[in-house]
Design a protein around this motif. Structure first.
Motif, mmCIF file in Angstrom:
data_model
loop_
_atom_site.group_PDB
_atom_site.id
_atom_site.type_symbol
_atom_site.label_atom_id
_atom_site.label_comp_id
_atom_site.label_asym_id
_atom_site.label_seq_id
_atom_site.Cartn_x
_atom_site.Cartn_y
_atom_site.Cartn_z
ATOM 1 N N ALA A 1 16.178 -2.102 6.407
ATOM 2 C CA ALA A 1 16.342 -3.048 7.586
ATOM 3 C C ALA A 1 16.834 -4.279 7.138
ATOM 4 O O ALA A 1 17.615 -5.108 7.779
ATOM 5 N N VAL A 2 16.175 -5.053 5.856
ATOM 6 C CA VAL A 2 16.664 -6.277 5.288
ATOM 7 C C VAL A 2 18.115 -6.238 5.000
ATOM 8 O O VAL A 2 18.799 -7.072 5.343
ATOM 9 N N ALA A 3 18.505 -5.047 4.404
ATOM 10 C CA ALA A 3 19.921 -5.014 4.076
ATOM 11 C C ALA A 3 20.694 -5.051 5.124
ATOM 12 O O ALA A 3 21.871 -5.729 5.220
ATOM 13 N N GLY A 4 20.340 -4.417 6.239
ATOM 14 C CA GLY A 4 21.093 -4.464 7.551
ATOM 15 C C GLY A 4 21.286 -6.024 8.235
ATOM 16 O O GLY A 4 22.489 -6.175 8.599
ATOM 17 N N ILE A 5 20.093 -6.550 8.150
ATOM 18 C CA ILE A 5 20.195 -7.893 8.914
ATOM 19 C C ILE A 5 21.048 -8.689 7.959
ATOM 20 O O ILE A 5 22.040 -9.558 8.307
ATOM 21 N N THR A 6 20.792 -8.645 6.639
ATOM 22 C CA THR A 6 21.734 -9.574 5.888
ATOM 23 C C THR A 6 23.203 -9.389 5.715
ATOM 24 O O THR A 6 23.834 -10.167 5.523
ATOM 25 N N PRO B 1 0.829 -1.152 -0.003
ATOM 26 C CA PRO B 1 0.038 -0.082 0.059
ATOM 27 C C PRO B 1 0.818 1.302 -0.017
ATOM 28 O O PRO B 1 0.664 2.111 -0.759
ATOM 29 N N GLY B 2 1.775 1.394 0.952
ATOM 30 C CA GLY B 2 2.478 2.508 0.799
ATOM 31 C C GLY B 2 3.401 2.821 -0.415
ATOM 32 O O GLY B 2 3.904 3.938 -0.802
ATOM 33 N N LEU B 3 4.064 1.659 -0.993
ATOM 34 C CA LEU B 3 4.967 1.698 -2.114
ATOM 35 C C LEU B 3 3.967 2.110 -3.452
ATOM 36 O O LEU B 3 4.342 3.056 -3.867
ATOM 37 N N SER B 4 2.945 1.620 -3.353
ATOM 38 C CA SER B 4 2.013 2.088 -4.516
ATOM 39 C C SER B 4 1.303 3.409 -4.466
ATOM 40 O O SER B 4 1.376 4.235 -5.333
ATOM 41 N N SER B 5 1.627 3.924 -3.148
ATOM 42 C CA SER B 5 0.893 5.347 -2.822
ATOM 43 C C SER B 5 2.147 6.308 -3.446
ATOM 44 O O SER B 5 1.995 7.360 -3.788
ATOM 45 N N ASP B 6 3.374 6.068 -2.979
ATOM 46 C CA ASP B 6 4.505 6.854 -3.171
ATOM 47 C C ASP B 6 4.579 6.692 -4.768
ATOM 48 O O ASP B 6 4.975 7.993 -5.125
ATOM 49 N N GLU C 1 5.185 0.577 8.066
ATOM 50 C CA GLU C 1 4.095 1.209 8.587
ATOM 51 C C GLU C 1 4.313 2.586 9.387
ATOM 52 O O GLU C 1 3.634 3.752 9.077
ATOM 53 N N SER C 2 5.478 2.301 10.217
ATOM 54 C CA SER C 2 5.956 3.238 11.025
ATOM 55 C C SER C 2 6.773 4.328 10.481
ATOM 56 O O SER C 2 6.768 5.428 10.682
ATOM 57 N N TYR C 3 7.701 3.734 9.483
ATOM 58 C CA TYR C 3 8.873 4.702 8.920
ATOM 59 C C TYR C 3 9.020 4.705 7.275
ATOM 60 O O TYR C 3 9.704 5.504 7.073
ATOM 61 N N GLY C 4 7.912 4.061 6.918
ATOM 62 C CA GLY C 4 7.882 4.314 5.415
ATOM 63 C C GLY C 4 8.652 2.788 4.812
ATOM 64 O O GLY C 4 9.411 2.174 5.482
#
Length: 400
Positions: A162-167, A27-32, A152-155
């Motif tokens: 976050a995924v890039a950081g974890i990996t 939803p956020g991605l489509s809106s942006d 939802e909280s930060y975009g």
């Protein structure tokens, strides 16, 4: 679980989270980007196609690279794909980013499995596969909800960061604690030759059929639980967590059973999944029973994965990397096929009947498994008789 196996599992957790979390941030991605949800949803299709097409090609191109080095290179590409997604200025760029990450998915998981199997004693391949595969279970239970919350909280861009950081952390752990392992097999020709092996081909078809049965039902589990079982939307969210917990239990159990007796265990688990799918549809209107079956469904669906991968390792001994990568791509094909089949059933007979359709597909995988089990036992008996015939002591005893 040893620390090197944990490092591999954490890598798989990051990859699984990146694959599945897209649904939570659409939803956020489509809106942006000013696009509709169906167009944004094509990112899921793009990723799946990248996995299916990229797996065999990348595996063949990298077959002679030392396994640990290759895994680090693959993870670097995957991290780059997620960073590119996080900074993507347009929808077209994020499509490219998702395909880039997807291209290394199958080869990465295949190499991770081989590194894991290299760490455990002989006869524990199923357990090794299960421990690495736990990363996918945890991605479903923890990674996707957490990634959705971050989005939802930060975009949605924060989710990819976050995924890039974890990996990145997981990759550094692999570099530090996983011991090197040489490339297996004799190169691309040997890997391609293995795909002509009948046992490998049947194992891949079993993967497609067994997983397609699961996908036929799971894709539409939310409307099944709301429209037929009459659970609230909030309750469905909790039940999906229950499903995830069941999947963790099933993965661990499936690995242990595969190590004890591979094909009998795999056939038994496919039979159990077939029965559970039928029960799920029959008992769907009864909330208490349906809630229990959600857990059991999760356990049964994921219990077959270690055995399916272990069968590939056994059938493709000597040059298993490409076979494993193709088998991992087969899971993607199964998910796509299950989603399509379930959609046709929902449009026709109704969502409750997806369980019957899923069971019908799974039982085909069971039938193939039973045929392979019979062939294996006949081959073992023939080898035993041949060995007995070649033994001088046996011939003398027979003559007397």
């Amino acid at each position: 679980m040893t620390f090197p196996l944990f490092a591999l599992m954490l890598c798989v957790f990051g990859v699984g989270t990146s694959e599945y979390v897209i649904a939570g941030i659409l939803p956020g991605l489509s809106s942006d980007f000013g696009i509709d949800i169906p167009t944004a949803g094509l990112l899921v299709t793009a990723y799946a196609l990248g996995v299916v097409i990229g797996g065999p090609l990348v595996t063949i191109a990298t077959v002679r690279i030392q396994r640990k080095t290759l895994m680090l290179l693959l993870m670097a590409v995957f991290i780059a794909g997620n960073v590119l997604a996080a900074v993507a200025p347009s929808y077209g760029v994020i499509v490219v980013a998702r395909v880039l990450a997807a291209l290394v998915h199958s080869t990465f998981v295949a190499v991770g499995i081989m590194l894991a199997v290299n760490m455990v004693p002989e006869g524990q391949a199923g357990t090794a596969v299960a421990k690495v595969s736990l990363g996918l279970n945890l991605a479903t239970v923890l990674g996707v909800p957490l990634g959705t919350f971050i989005g939802e909280s930060y975009g949605w861009r924060a989710t990819f960061w976050a995924v890039a950081g974890i990996t990145t952390v997981a990759t550094l752990l692999v570099a530090a604690v996983v011991r090197p392992a040489e490339a297996t097999g004799g190169g691309a020709a040997s890997e391609l030759k293995v795909l002509a092996n009948r046992r490998v081909q049947i194992a891949i078809v079993m993967t497609v059929l067994g997983s397609m049965g699961f996908g036929t039902v799971f894709t539409y589990i939310a409307p099944l639980l709301t429209d037929v079982t009459r659970f609230s939307t909030g309750a469905v969210t909790l039940l999906l967590i229950v499903f995830g917990v069941g999947s963790v239990f099933g993965t661990v159990l499936g690995g242990k059973l595969a190590d004890r007796s591979l094909m009998p265990a795999l056939c038994g688990l496919l039979a159990a999944l077939t029965v559970i799918l039928l029960l799920f549809g029959a008992a769907a209107p009864v909330q208490v029973i349906a809630a229990v079956l959600v857990f059991v469904f999760g356990a049964a669906s994921f219990s077959i994965i270690p055995g399916l991968q272990a069968r590939i390792l056994s059938a493709a001994a000597g040059a298993p990397t490409l076979a494993l990568a193709v088998n991992i791509s087969a899971f993607q094909l199964a998910n796509a096929g299950g989603s399509w089949l379930g959609g046709r059933v929902v449009d026709g007979a109704g969502v409750r009947w997806t369980s019957v359709a899923g069971a019908a597909v799974t039982v085909l995988g069971l039938a193939l498994g039973l045929l392979e089990l019979v062939r294996d036992r006949r081959a073992e008996e023939a080898e035993r008789l041949a060995a007995a015939a070649d033994d001088p002591g046996t011939r003398t005893a027979t003559a007397n």
